[in-house]
Design a protein around this motif. Structure first.
Motif, PDB file in Angstrom:
ATOM      1  N   PRO A 155       0.676  -1.301  -0.261  1.00 16.91           N
ATOM      2  CA  PRO A 155       0.140   0.040  -0.048  1.00 16.91           C
ATOM      3  C   PRO A 155       0.887   1.301   0.002  1.00 16.91           C
ATOM      4  O   PRO A 155       2.094   1.307   0.407  1.00 16.91           O
ATOM      5  CB  PRO A 155      -0.839  -0.386   1.338  1.00 16.91           C
ATOM      6  CG  PRO A 155       0.215  -1.042   2.157  1.00 16.91           C
ATOM      7  CD  PRO A 155       0.634  -2.121   1.350  1.00 16.91           C
ATOM      8  N   ARG A 156       0.321   2.241  -0.703  1.00 15.05           N
ATOM      9  CA  ARG A 156       0.803   3.648  -0.745  1.00 15.05           C
ATOM     10  C   ARG A 156       0.570   4.364   0.556  1.00 15.05           C
ATOM     11  O   ARG A 156      -0.296   4.200   1.276  1.00 15.05           O
ATOM     12  CB  ARG A 156       0.786   4.300  -1.919  1.00 15.05           C
ATOM     13  CG  ARG A 156       1.055   3.446  -3.286  1.00 15.05           C
ATOM     14  CD  ARG A 156       0.793   4.324  -4.628  1.00 15.05           C
ATOM     15  NE  ARG A 156      -0.499   4.680  -4.420  1.00 15.05           N
ATOM     16  CZ  ARG A 156      -1.175   5.471  -5.310  1.00 15.05           C
ATOM     17  NH1 ARG A 156      -0.321   6.247  -6.357  1.00 15.05           N
ATOM     18  NH2 ARG A 156      -2.435   5.654  -5.741  1.00 15.05           N
ATOM     19  N   SER A 157       1.527   5.388   0.746  1.00 15.74           N
ATOM     20  CA  SER A 157       1.317   6.082   1.787  1.00 15.74           C
ATOM     21  C   SER A 157       0.567   7.471   1.411  1.00 15.74           C
ATOM     22  O   SER A 157       0.695   7.584   0.224  1.00 15.74           O
ATOM     23  CB  SER A 157       2.570   6.598   2.744  1.00 15.74           C
ATOM     24  OG  SER A 157       3.310   7.392   1.630  1.00 15.74           O
ATOM     25  N   ALA A 158       0.132   8.355   2.353  1.00 17.38           N
ATOM     26  CA  ALA A 158      -0.952   9.597   1.756  1.00 17.38           C
ATOM     27  C   ALA A 158       0.173  10.501   1.013  1.00 17.38           C
ATOM     28  O   ALA A 158      -0.327  11.088  -0.051  1.00 17.38           O
ATOM     29  CB  ALA A 158      -1.082  10.192   3.091  1.00 17.38           C
ATOM     30  N   PHE A 159       1.560  10.314   1.303  1.00 12.51           N
ATOM     31  CA  PHE A 159       2.523  11.504   0.734  1.00 12.51           C
ATOM     32  C   PHE A 159       2.756  10.571  -0.573  1.00 12.51           C
ATOM     33  O   PHE A 159       2.909  11.584  -1.482  1.00 12.51           O
ATOM     34  CB  PHE A 159       3.791  11.467   1.564  1.00 12.51           C
ATOM     35  CG  PHE A 159       4.949  12.356   0.793  1.00 12.51           C
ATOM     36  CD1 PHE A 159       4.768  13.302   0.475  1.00 12.51           C
ATOM     37  CD2 PHE A 159       5.970  11.567   0.378  1.00 12.51           C
ATOM     38  CE1 PHE A 159       5.603  14.280  -0.136  1.00 12.51           C
ATOM     39  CE2 PHE A 159       7.176  12.230  -0.295  1.00 12.51           C
ATOM     40  CZ  PHE A 159       6.787  13.320  -0.715  1.00 12.51           C
ATOM     41  N   ASN A 160       2.832   9.560  -0.566  1.00  6.53           N
ATOM     42  CA  ASN A 160       3.305   8.933  -2.017  1.00  6.53           C
ATOM     43  C   ASN A 160       2.118   9.050  -3.010  1.00  6.53           C
ATOM     44  O   ASN A 160       2.254   9.485  -4.194  1.00  6.53           O
ATOM     45  CB  ASN A 160       3.285   7.291  -1.670  1.00  6.53           C
ATOM     46  CG  ASN A 160       4.764   7.044  -1.022  1.00  6.53           C
ATOM     47  OD1 ASN A 160       5.724   7.914  -0.990  1.00  6.53           O
ATOM     48  ND2 ASN A 160       4.848   5.843  -0.599  1.00  6.53           N
ATOM     49  N   TYR A 197      -5.963  12.513   1.057  1.00  5.18           N
ATOM     50  CA  TYR A 197      -4.858  11.370   0.606  1.00  5.18           C
ATOM     51  C   TYR A 197      -4.723  10.428   1.715  1.00  5.18           C
ATOM     52  O   TYR A 197      -4.300   9.456   1.562  1.00  5.18           O
ATOM     53  CB  TYR A 197      -3.510  12.377   0.454  1.00  5.18           C
ATOM     54  CG  TYR A 197      -3.714  13.417  -0.631  1.00  5.18           C
ATOM     55  CD1 TYR A 197      -3.617  12.846  -2.093  1.00  5.18           C
ATOM     56  CD2 TYR A 197      -3.701  14.531  -0.385  1.00  5.18           C
ATOM     57  CE1 TYR A 197      -3.556  13.730  -3.025  1.00  5.18           C
ATOM     58  CE2 TYR A 197      -3.803  15.458  -1.341  1.00  5.18           C
ATOM     59  CZ  TYR A 197      -3.742  15.166  -2.736  1.00  5.18           C
ATOM     60  OH  TYR A 197      -3.932  16.273  -3.603  1.00  5.18           O
ATOM     61  N   MET A 198      -4.940  10.980   3.140  1.00  6.67           N
ATOM     62  CA  MET A 198      -4.819   9.998   4.083  1.00  6.67           C
ATOM     63  C   MET A 198      -5.970   8.784   4.113  1.00  6.67           C
ATOM     64  O   MET A 198      -5.846   7.572   4.349  1.00  6.67           O
ATOM     65  CB  MET A 198      -4.943  10.635   5.416  1.00  6.67           C
ATOM     66  CG  MET A 198      -3.891  11.633   6.005  1.00  6.67           C
ATOM     67  SD  MET A 198      -4.151  12.660   7.283  1.00  6.67           S
ATOM     68  CE  MET A 198      -4.083  11.205   8.764  1.00  6.67           C
ATOM     69  N   GLN A 199      -7.441   9.244   3.625  1.00 11.67           N
ATOM     70  CA  GLN A 199      -8.247   8.390   3.344  1.00 11.67           C
ATOM     71  C   GLN A 199      -7.975   7.322   2.191  1.00 11.67           C
ATOM     72  O   GLN A 199      -8.264   6.236   2.150  1.00 11.67           O
ATOM     73  CB  GLN A 199      -9.596   9.126   3.372  1.00 11.67           C
ATOM     74  CG  GLN A 199     -10.941   8.178   2.806  1.00 11.67           C
ATOM     75  CD  GLN A 199     -11.136   7.328   4.256  1.00 11.67           C
ATOM     76  OE1 GLN A 199     -11.179   7.843   5.127  1.00 11.67           O
ATOM     77  NE2 GLN A 199     -11.399   6.172   3.983  1.00 11.67           N
ATOM     78  N   LEU A 200      -7.363   8.115   1.165  1.00  9.51           N
ATOM     79  CA  LEU A 200      -7.093   7.100   0.138  1.00  9.51           C
ATOM     80  C   LEU A 200      -5.971   5.959   0.535  1.00  9.51           C
ATOM     81  O   LEU A 200      -6.088   4.732  -0.229  1.00  9.51           O
ATOM     82  CB  LEU A 200      -6.378   8.059  -1.094  1.00  9.51           C
ATOM     83  CG  LEU A 200      -7.449   9.008  -1.764  1.00  9.51           C
ATOM     84  CD1 LEU A 200      -6.740   9.782  -2.706  1.00  9.51           C
ATOM     85  CD2 LEU A 200      -8.640   7.769  -2.472  1.00  9.51           C
ATOM     86  N   ALA A 201      -5.013   6.479   1.335  1.00 13.42           N
ATOM     87  CA  ALA A 201      -3.979   5.176   1.837  1.00 13.42           C
ATOM     88  C   ALA A 201      -4.707   4.362   2.826  1.00 13.42           C
ATOM     89  O   ALA A 201      -4.363   3.464   2.797  1.00 13.42           O
ATOM     90  CB  ALA A 201      -3.233   6.227   2.643  1.00 13.42           C
TER      91      ALA A 201
END
Length: 280
Positions: A155-160, A197-201
């Motif tokens: 999984p990708r992080s929010a920053f990624n 982005y945190m929710q997408l992560a």
């Protein structure tokens, strides 16, 4: 040069991508230590490993193939040479393979002479460098195998996620400068802006968890339990240890009162006999 011809730039890029920051730092330290030790030999360093029969053929054929296909990338040229090598008969491959075997024997002799004149520190540094090369090769083979088996991407992080969306429009000439500017932009965002982005992560974590569960079940069906994470190890039953001071009930009868006195341990029998003597 021959190694790059056989592997291609894409392979080299993937190899560099396998190294994490921790392993890269460790490798850098060891390489720096090896460079710090001077090999005082006539040749100036360890002998180079000889080319295989295929690499000898590839080096010989590459100029002609590159001239025949001037607009083709080096990766495609390598594929064409490999295809030609597979079509050769054993008799046609024999000269290249015999030359490789002869060079291999010369390499062994030179390597033996080289190791004999090394100091203990130089030998240890050379051994460590060889160990790390083997570790990198094993990591490459492992990643290649997992990719072929279809292991889900992590999984990708929010920053990624933020970086992948804004990388094209980021300012900077090099990739490092773009990533640096993107990190600064990310740091300036408010919490409410980062929440998307945190929710997408978090959603990507759920995706990874579900895909990994299905993938691991498939690996078990294939008989590849060695690829399963956190395999349950059979726990050995713990041996019951007897406590040293096990309390046992001892009945002591008093002659005067005729009552039973419970004692908590075998040692209380002595105190009871002393009390009996005192009563007498």
């Amino acid at each position: 040069m021959a190694t790059l011809i056989s592997c291609g730039p894409g392979f080299v890029a993937k190899t560099l991508g396998l190294l994490s920051s921790r392993s890269l730092a460790r490798c850098t330290c060891v390489c720096a230590a090896v460079r710090g030790i001077s090999f005082s030999t006539s040749s100036g360093g360890p002998p180079k490993r000889p080319l295989t029969g295929y690499l000898r053929y590839a080096v010989q054929q590459r100029p002609a193939v590159a001239k025949q296909y001037p607009d083709v990338r080096i990766v495609e040229i390598t594929k064409k040479i490999a295809q030609e090598w597979r079509l050769l008969s054993p008799e046609q491959k024999k000269p290249y393979q015999e030359a490789a075997l002869a060079a291999r024997e010369v390499y062994k002799e030179e390597m033996t002479k080289f190791k004999e004149q090394l100091s203990p520190a130089q030998a240890a540094a050379l051994k460590e460098e060889k160990r790390q090369k083997m570790a990198r090769r094993r990591a490459i083979r492992k990643k290649r195998e997992l990719t072929m088996l279809g292991k889900p991407k992590r999984p990708r992080s929010a920053f990624n996620i933020f970086m992948s969306e804004h990388f094209q429009e980021a300012t900077g000439e090099s990739m490092q400068s773009k990533m640096k500017n993107l990190f600064e932009d990310w740091s300036k965002l408010r919490i409410s802006q980062k929440q998307v982005y945190m929710q997408l992560a978090e959603d990507d974590k759920i995706r990874y968890k579900n895909e990994m569960k299905s993938w691991e079940e498939h690996m078990v069906e294939m008989g590849r339990e060695d690829l399963i994470r956190n395999r349950k190890k059979k726990t050995k039953p713990k041996k019951s240890v007897k406590a040293k001071g096990n309390k046992t009930k001892i009945k002591v009868v008093s002659e005067s009162e005729g009552t039973e006195m419970p004692a908590s341990s075998p040692g209380t029998g002595k105190s009871a006999s002393r009390a009996k003597k005192a009563e007498e």
